[in-house]
Design a protein around this motif. Structure first.
Motif, PDB file in Angstrom:
ATOM      1  N   ASP A 108       1.586   6.406  -7.339  1.00 54.79           N
ATOM      2  CA  ASP A 108      -0.105   6.486  -7.860  1.00 54.79           C
ATOM      3  C   ASP A 108       0.897   7.840  -8.771  1.00 54.79           C
ATOM      4  O   ASP A 108       0.478   8.860  -9.740  1.00 54.79           O
ATOM      5  CB  ASP A 108      -0.218   6.368  -7.202  1.00 54.79           C
TER       6      ASP A 108
ATOM      7  N   GLU B  57       0.891  -1.137   0.038  1.00 58.01           N
ATOM      8  CA  GLU B  57      -0.235   0.171   0.080  1.00 58.01           C
ATOM      9  C   GLU B  57       0.975   1.334  -0.059  1.00 58.01           C
ATOM     10  O   GLU B  57       0.600   2.191  -0.468  1.00 58.01           O
ATOM     11  CB  GLU B  57      -0.896   0.071   1.205  1.00 58.01           C
TER      12      GLU B  57
ATOM     13  N   GLU C 257       2.356   1.975  -3.422  1.00 57.97           N
ATOM     14  CA  GLU C 257       1.123   2.093  -4.229  1.00 57.97           C
ATOM     15  C   GLU C 257       1.106   3.565  -4.412  1.00 57.97           C
ATOM     16  O   GLU C 257       0.410   4.639  -5.342  1.00 57.97           O
ATOM     17  CB  GLU C 257      -0.230   1.478  -4.344  1.00 57.97           C
ATOM     18  N   ASN C 258       1.324   4.263  -2.830  1.00 57.74           N
ATOM     19  CA  ASN C 258       0.206   5.995  -2.891  1.00 57.74           C
ATOM     20  C   ASN C 258       1.951   5.875  -3.370  1.00 57.74           C
ATOM     21  O   ASN C 258       1.501   7.205  -4.017  1.00 57.74           O
ATOM     22  CB  ASN C 258       1.150   6.062  -1.354  1.00 57.74           C
TER      23      ASN C 258
END
Length: 187
Positions: free
Chosen positions: A56, A49, A52-53
């Motif tokens: 992105d 996570e 991905e944060n």
């Protein structure tokens, strides 16, 4: 070891950016190449996570499904072929893709068309046109040398294909010198 597939990694700068973000998160990668990160160990849910944060907002995306991964691999092989290799020999795109991805070209072509809404050949041509724009802007090679370097059979063929994609002749593009180049992930 585990592998993550990352969408929109199209150049060496992308690899450096992703490496930098992994370092900040303390995630160890054994190898990073276009569209792929080979990790020393599987990521925890929290690590994934966090990754991905940070990726992105930079325009990257971790992709999970098999078809999307294959599309990214096709794009990365084409980008590498067009932008990062000096192609002295004439290469057959279908053979290059089949050999690199270990799949029949018809399967790859149909999958690409279904998912992307365009053909592999059109994507390949779009990438070649972007590379030609780059070479025109650098102004170091003649149009004949560019045609040879990009494996066109003639300057006329290159010019016709360039005009079909951009609406401009290479010489007109060179004259106006506007920034007509698109980022590789937007082609």
């Amino acid at each position: 070891m585990s592998t993550l597939f990352i969408k929109n990694m199209v150049c060496n700068r992308c690899i450096l950016v992703v490496q930098n973000e992994l370092d900040k998160l303390g995630i160890v990668a054994n190898n990073i190449k276009l569209g792929e990160i080979i990790l020393e160990k599987d990521l925890t849910t929290t690590e994934r996570e966090a990754l991905e944060n940070v990726l992105d907002p930079l325009g990257f995306e971790v992709i999970d499904d098999k078809k999307s991964r294959m599309i990214e691999k096709i794009k990365n092989v084409i980008i590498d072929l067009v932008h990062h290799q000096d192609n002295d020999a004439k290469t057959n795109l279908s053979d290059v893709l089949s050999d690199a991805l270990h799949h029949d070209y018809n399967y790859l072509s149909n999958l690409f068309s279904d998912i992307e809404g365009t053909t592999i050949e059109k994507y390949f041509i779009a990438q070649k046109v972007e590379k030609i724009k780059e070479l025109l802007v650098y102004d170091e090679l003649s149009l004949s040398e560019i045609a040879d370097r990009m494996n066109y059979s003639s300057v006329a063929y290159l010019s016709n294909q360039f005009k079909k994609v951009t609406g401009l002749t290479p010489s007109h593009f060179k004259q106006i010198r506007e920034d007509k180049r698109k980022p590789l992930d937007k082609v």
